[in-house]
Design an enzyme around this catalytic site. Structure first.
Site, short mmCIF file in Angstrom:
data_model
loop_
_atom_site.label_atom_id
_atom_site.label_comp_id
_atom_site.label_asym_id
_atom_site.label_seq_id
_atom_site.Cartn_x
_atom_site.Cartn_y
_atom_site.Cartn_z
CG ASN A 159 33.94 36.38 28.41
OD1 ASN A 159 33.28 36.28 28.85
ND2 ASN A 159 34.48 36.80 28.27
CB CYS B 267 36.57 44.46 29.02
SG CYS B 267 36.09 45.45 30.37
CG ASP C 253 31.32 42.72 33.40
OD1 ASP C 253 30.17 41.96 32.80
OD2 ASP C 253 31.76 42.20 34.23
CG ASP D 283 37.55 46.32 36.24
OD1 ASP D 283 37.47 46.54 37.01
OD2 ASP D 283 35.96 45.12 36.40
#
Lengths: 768, 677
Positions: B361, B448, B450, B453
């Protein structure tokens, strides 16, 4: 070489060895540490300054004390208290840290520095000084002692003593004999009063004909009689002196038949269905020439004993259920998975490992076979003969399971004990060999009784309100196998029991005629092991309202669970309508036969061949289950579970603090206690009125002595269960080390009170 | 609906023992207005769900056939009422079902208020995987598919709400010549239904009608929730008031304040309008922080420990990027969060992702906080796989549980889905978070990528462990409203409400996984939760059903724009109108107890009563809670008896001085347990 007479106390006192690096946390005991001994128990060897390992990661919580080997147990005496508040039911025969020698599976000595390890047997030499002793127990505990501060010689000696006394050369060297001998020597007065062979328990032992008679009457087996041809074991070495046979068979015939059966074990009646069908067990017929003739005679006799002259079906267990060696192998595997394998590593493949052990497969196989026998007795109204080569192993399992499913009496505490006594002890299950108490022949060892208890637990798990006793009772019963003072688990058959006593009496020069007084108590008198308060753990609060009755409008009315039945009918209503759906579709399919040519895989029509027994089961499952009637277990893999209390109770990492079923049990128990109080209050208000007396027996709570373990709280605020409760209740994994080296996991660290997590990387590796 | 009424009726007034009730009360006392109005609307979700748990059986066929007969049932049942337990009204109903079904109008389809029939197809064959095929009539409404067969004894009813349909597939059979078609409904709730029907001339194809109402958003129709007209006595939209909830937690305080910066969703469109942030941070700085955090989801407070003041803060990943960007304001922001808790000089960040993924990421402009730029910050990765892995896991699980189960390899098949392994990872992560707060007295940041979730899963699970309020029926609703709905878990995308694109990679059963974790906790602590299994199953069913507005849309902003609160009904309206059905009779308040579930596969079980409920052979064990309820009834009855006798005794004579009367606690009638009956 190895006899009781040689057991002189070999007490030696060792000065603490001179150590250069004295550890900071040694506190030499101020008070003298004395072993608590039972009558007849002798200290064989002992070592001071021994450390019992409690925590896996650090020695912080470890206990210091004296390790003692007696002719009964391995004992550890300490002044230190366990680090955490823990809950463990006290056994009156054993101290908190004690392990009976018969409970030891393996004695392993380790020398850390030399990297050596040895499994010790009897009369062996040890070439290194042990730094550690690991005891693997048959009840799945693993206990570890360290000798870093003990004298090397005394450490070695105590290890060798433990190993040696774990392998008695002769049954008479089992501690029970010494114990019984001392009790015989106890005051005659006591003998006359308290300690009758019945031991104050209501459980019949089936060593006299009247007890069989009572069982015949209870089940209405009119065409059956007690037969005494085996008095003094004249016919068969492994049958009891009294047993039940078809009334139409004369003693003379039986004697003649007996020679053709393995071990002369002629058919043995177990139980009668209210419809007249009988459950019978027998050994195989050893003479093939006689097979047909004999089979016919026996069957005819059993048919004659059936009021409707129904057929007899033979069920051969040697062909349909796993053998004892398979069962033992499965048990070894599942034990390995549950308590030996590193916790974290076995996490990921846990379910697969359980499956691979096949233990649950065998549980299912045995339950399935029993259910099929139930179908024959109940659904086909046929009598059943269970046949097994020797009639002493799986016949015990299957016959007793069948009776538990069919007869609610055997789901009461007394009834269950009656059943074990009748179909295991008296039928000649080789407890001595199967338990391998003498560690002579590992091939004979097989956990059949445990398999049976597990099966009972599975039924209990599916019908929690159908049993008067709890799973704690089952676990405690299994643990009692390893305490070598109970007649129940010490012998291979009644004759073995009797002869051993006679021999023992002779060796002790007991005047003839007095041998009767030398007796081993059966396990059923639970006061030998537990205080009355703790025995309450055996009582299932959900059973309240079944045996108990409540007074209504001045009349005692049995609390029938009509409502519950209709509740269950909703449960079962669905499959029923489903099945009707099937029937309906049979009629509609031809009309729409154009559809039948649709892609077969799309429809996956499973036109199963439904066997009559399958039909019977489906029909039964479609109707309400009466906890006081026939019970059949669901055999889907999703419904057969690992018996966690038994298999995981000693594993600290698997212990849910403050949780587990006990949280529900706590509340049920309190509620049941309150109900009992109310009931006795009602009775008191009624006074000694002509109202029918409440039923006698264990279901009647006396007003001052409740049967429930958790009493109703006095305050009305429902409180959460005490914090010491856990999923292992009433056992505690604290102080039981499950494996020599525990891998740190977040959870176990947390349980051990550590506040520091491992670094990110290590954790990442661990969780994967 | 009417059929449930007896439950309240008798629970409130235990039946006198030994006698028939002289006059039965009107059977619908609880909330008459709406109930009466919907007598014919038997198929409202309530009845189907109540049946579910009460029976706790996989019901491929639902049994809601008729409600008009419950009075017969009660009359008939009157004769054995003397046996005591009054709670078994479901049994009455069921009996009623069996016998009353004869009188039922065969073609009558039960409808909920606002529901309309759209198509009827006769001679449809349902290919039941458990019992062969059944031919009957299929009715399609704008809410459900209703299949009924009244031939051959007891009726066969199948009831599927269209919101649960994930995919529609047709198979035509050209060789047959007579337009016979096969139809498969693949559902989000773990079942697949197969039908065969003939295409009739001049009739709309059932598949087209089904597609239209199962995927209304693709046909420019509105979701059924906007048509549903049931009126409940309780307004579920009032359950969650963020201000009240934060006040309950003791906020604002000197370190934390309510910020108006997102009132109009200008700062972050996926966050709620009310945010709790450190007092000392200026709005200017917050805006800078927002630019540095993915989707502008800045660190905000979710929960504060009442004693240590340690907090759970949630956010998205920092946009560090491959060039190791820094943001002074962000660094100060985290420092301020740490300083707000005097008990610890550390701040722990739990990054739910796998460390490898976090690294990837970073190359894609995301990343994680560098411990060298954020002093005193400790970063932990919880190594939980992403939404795609979870989706795949549940897909595999469906193969294991539906339609048939492999007897010989059941356990290893479950292992191979990894479903329980992920449940374990989630619970283990949440335990670490909870323990960090409770034992370590350290504030944590949970995030996490964003932050909508896994972040929601972990923060809500940790809060459930730490705060007993969330373990109540109401509190749990608040938790879901807060951590999931208001903080922008993308329910619309993850569930795919009314959308036909079943292959959309945005879909994932994250919320299902969370509810499964909660269920695992209820299994380990059977007395610590006020709600029961039926409640959890109900929540999951209405996650898909589109009957209620609760789970619709992706964010608070969208929901406001669509007037969800005024145009739809809340799931909690339904639940809180009949809390008895959703209450766990074992419940005792573990106040101030932190619950640490054991995140070990040894104690995790596959939730078969949810995942495998369609299999009629998956009959559950005789439920323990049922026995408890019976005992509670028995106690009530005995208490009444004792009191009666006491009255008699004291009025007659002598016993009046008896001290026994006050000696027992059993005299006071209403214990808290009673409400649970």
């Amino acid at each position: 070489m190895f006899s009781v007479k040689q057991l002189k106390p070999t007490f030696k006192s060792y000065l603490p060895p001179v150590q250069t690096d004295v550890k900071k946390n040694i506190q030499p005991p101020i008070k003298k540490l004395e072993a608590r001994l039972l009558p007849g128990e002798i200290v064989v060897n002992e070592a001071n300054f021994v450390r019992k390992c409690i925590g896996a990661e650090s020695s912080h919580d470890d206990l210091w004390g004296k390790l003692i080997c007696t002719n009964f147990k391995v004992s550890f005496i300490t002044h230190d208290a366990l680090p955490k508040e823990r809950f463990q039911v006290a056994n009156r025969l054993l101290g908190e840290h004690d392990i009976p020698l018969t409970c030891l599976e393996q004695v392993v000595t380790v020398n850390d520095t030399k990297g050596k390890k040895k499994v010790l047997g009897s009369n062996q030499k040890l070439k290194f000084n042990p730094t550690e002793l690991i005891l693997y127990c048959k009840d799945l505990r693993i206990v570890r002692f360290c000798f870093d501060e003990a004298g090397p010689e005394s450490a070695k000696k105590v290890c060798l003593a433990i190993a040696h006394y774990t392998h008695p050369a002769d049954p008479q060297l089992l501690f029970g004999f010494e114990y019984v001998w001392r009790q015989y020597h106890g005051s005659t007065e006591e003998r006359m009063n308290g300690s009758s062979p019945r031991g104050g328990s209501k459980t019949p032992l089936f060593d006299c004909s009247s007890e069989w008679d009572r069982e015949i009457k209870r089940t209405g087996a009119a065409e059956w009689r007690v037969c005494s041809i085996n008095e003094r074991y004249a016919i068969s070495p492994s049958l009891p002196e009294y047993f039940v046979v078809p009334a139409s068979l004369a003693d003379q015939d039986l004697k003649q038949y007996s020679q053709f059966f393995t071990d002369q074990r002629i058919p043995l009646w177990c139980w009668n269905h209210p419809n007249g069908s009988a459950l019978v067990r027998m050994a195989s017929i050893s003479d093939p020439l006689q097979q047909k003739r004999l089979d016919q005679r026996i069957c005819n006799a059993i048919i004659k004993s059936h009021p409707q002259r129904s057929e007899v079906v033979k069920s051969d267990l040697d062909k349909s259920v796993p053998n004892i060696q398979d069962i033992q192998n499965a048990f070894v595997k599942i034990r390995q998975i549950c308590v030996m394998d590193p916790f974290e590593e076995s996490e990921e493949k846990w379910l697969s490992s359980i499956e691979n052990s096949q233990w649950l497969d065998y549980v299912r196989a045995v339950l399935k076979h029993s259910a099929e026998v139930v179908y024959l007795l109940e659904g086909k109204n046929a009598s059943v003969i269970l046949q097994e080569e020797e009639d002493r192993d799986l016949n015990c399992v299957v016959s007793s399971l069948v009776q538990i499913m069919l007869d609610p009496h055997y789901r009461t505490l007394t009834g269950f004990q009656t059943l074990v006594q009748k179909d295991w002890v008296m039928a000649g299950h080789r407890f001595l060999d199967r338990c391998n108490h003498l560690k002579k022949n590992d091939k004979e060892q097989s956990p059949l009784f445990l398999l049976f208890l597990d099966c009972v637990w599975q039924i209990m798990n599916q019908y929690p309100s159908a049993f008067e006793f709890t799973e704690t009772y089952l676990v405690v019963l299994s643990d009692s196998m390893w305490i070598p003072v109970f007649s129940t688990f010490l012998f291979n058959c009644p004759r073995h029991h009797a002869e051993t006593i006679t021999d023992f009496a002779k060796s002790k020069s007991v005047p003839s005629g007095e041998e009767d007084v030398l007796h081993f108590p059966p396990v059923w008198n639970w006061s030998q092991q537990f205080f009355v308060k703790d025995q309450n753990l055996f009582h299932n609060p959900m059973y309240v309202g079944k045996g108990a009755r409540c007074v209504q409008n001045g009349a005692v009315k049995s609390f029938r669970r009509t409502k519950h039945k209709s509740y269950s009918s909703t449960l079962r209503g669905m499959p029923s309508s489903l099945r009707n759906g099937v029937n309906g579709s049979n009629g509609t399919l031809p009309r729409r036969n154009s559809l039948a040519v649709l892609k077969a895989d799309f429809f996956q029509l499973r036109e199963e061949e439904v066997s009559p027994s399958e039909h019977f089961f489906r029909d039964w499952f479609s109707r309400p289950a009466d906890p006081q009637g026939l019970l059949l277990p669901v055999l889907l893999p999703s419904h057969l579970a690992l018996w966690k209390l038994y298999f995981l109770r000693w594993v600290p990492e698997a212990c849910i603090r403050g949780g587990g079923f006990v949280a529900a049990y706590h509340k049920l128990s309190q509620l049941a206690d309150e109900i009992e109080t109310l009931q006795s209050q009602l009775r008191r208000y009624k006074g000694p009125s002509p109202a029918p007396a409440p039923p006698s027996g264990p279901s009647r709570p006396s007003s001052d002595q409740s049967k429930m373990y958790f009493k109703a709280s006095s305050s009305y605020e429902p409180s959460p269960p005490p914090e010491y409760l856990s999923s292992s209740f009433p056992f505690s994994p604290v102080g039981n080390l499950c494996r020599p080296s525990l891998h740190g996991t977040p959870i176990s660290k947390f349980l051990n009170g550590a506040k520091i997590w491992l670094s990110t990387e290590t954790l990442a590796n661990e969780t994967l | 609906m009417d059929k449930q009424a007896p439950a309240y009726d008798s629970a409130d007034s235990p039946t006198p023992p030994g006698g028939v009730r002289p006059n039965r009360k009107p059977r619908t006392p609880a909330y008459s207005g709406s109930r009466q109005a919907s007598v014919e609307a038997l198929d409202s979700p309530s009845s189907s769900h109540v049946e579910w748990c009460k029976q706790l059986i996989a019901a491929t066929i639902s049994s809601q056939i008729s409600g008009s007969i419950s009075s017969d049932a009660s009359a008939r049942d009157g004769k054995d009422l003397g046996e005591g337990a009054p709670h078994c009204n479901d049994a009455e109903n069921h009996q009623a079902l069996k016998e009353g079904s004869m009188q039922v109008q065969m073609d009558e389809v039960p409808l909920v208020p606002g529901e309309g029939v759209k198509a009827i197809a006769k001679d449809v064959m349902y290919v039941c995987p458990f019992s062969g095929s059944v031919t009957g009539t299929m009715t399609i409404t704008d809410y459900k598919l209703y299949f009924a067969c009244f031939e051959g004894g007891s009726p066969f009813i199948l009831d599927v709400n269209l919101g649960a349909v994930s995919r529609l597939e047709t198979i035509s059979v050209p060789s047959n010549g007579n337009d016979t078609k096969g139809l498969e409904l693949v559902c989000k709730d773990m079942r697949s239904l197969r039908f065969a029907y003939k295409k009739e001339e001049n009739q709309p194809d059932v598949v087209e009608v089904l597609a239209k109402y199962a995927f209304p958003l693709c046909k420019d129709l509105t979701l059924f929730a906007f048509l549903y007209k049931e009126a409940f006595p309780v307004d579920g939209w009032k359950v969650y008031d963020p201000l009240m909830e934060y006040k309950r937690q003791g906020l604002p305080n000197e370190s934390w304040t309510f910020s108006k910066i997102n009132t109009n969703y200008e700062l972050c469109e996926t966050y709620p309008s009310l945010l709790v942030i450190p007092t000392s941070i200026k709005d200017e700085d917050i805006k800078r922080v927002a630019l540095f955090r993915a989707k502008h989801r800045i660190p905000v407070l979710s929960w504060i420990h009442p004693e240590s003041q340690a907090t759970i803060v949630r956010s998205s990943q920092p946009l560090v990027g491959p060039s190791d960007r820094r943001c002074k304001e962000d660094e100060r922001f985290l420092q301020t969060i740490m300083d707000a808790n005097a008990q610890s000089h550390k701040l722990t960040i739990f990054d739910a992702r796998q460390s490898s993924v976090a690294f990837t990421n970073k190359a894609k402009d995301g990343g994680y906080e560098s411990e060298s730029f954020y002093p005193n910050v400790e970063l932990n990765f919880l190594e939980i796989p992403n939404i795609h892995v979870m989706r795949e896991s549940l897909r595999k699980l469906k193969e294991v549980v539906y339609p048939t189960i492999d007897q010989a390899h059941w356990y290893s098949a479950i292992d191979q889905t990894h479903w329980l392994e992920y449940i374990r990872l989630l619970l283990a992560g949440a335990v670490r978070i909870a323990d960090k707060l409770e034992s370590g007295k350290t504030s944590v940041v949970v995030r996490c990528s964003d932050g909508w979730d896994r972040t929601a899963q972990l923060s809500s699970l940790a809060m459930l462990m730490l705060d007993s309020y969330y373990r109540t029926l109401r509190g749990f609703q608040v938790l879901v409203e807060k951590e999931w709905i208001s903080f922008g878990h993308k329910f619309a995308s993850r569930v795919g409400h009314g959308d036909e694109n079943h292959a959309n990679s945005e879909r994932s059963p994250l919320f299902t996984q969370f509810i499964d974790c909660v269920w695992q906790m209820t299994q380990q602590f059977p007395a610590a939760f006020e709600f029961n299994e039926l409640f959890l199953i109900t929540v999951l069913d209405h996650l898909y059903s589109c009957l209620f507005g609760t789970f619709l849309y992706n964010s608070e902003q969208e929901r406001i724009a669509k007037d969800v609160q005024t145009k739809t009904v809340s799931l909690w309206s339904y639940v809180n109108s009949q809390p008895e059905d959703f209450t766990n009779p074992f419940y005792v308040d573990y106040e101030h107890h932190v619950l640490y579930p054991l995140a070990s596969t040894r104690h995790l079980e596959l939730w078969t009563s949810y995942y495998a409920r369609w299999n009629p052979r998956m009959r559950p064990q005789m439920p323990v809670h049922q026995t408890l309820k019976e005992l509670l009834c028995l106690r009530t009855e005995l208490q009444r008896k004792v009191e009666e006798l006491q009255r008699e005794a004291s009025s007659s004579l002598s016993l009046s001085s008896s001290s026994e009367r006050t000696s027992s606690p059993s005299h006071q009638g209403g214990t808290p347990l009673h409400s649970a009956v």
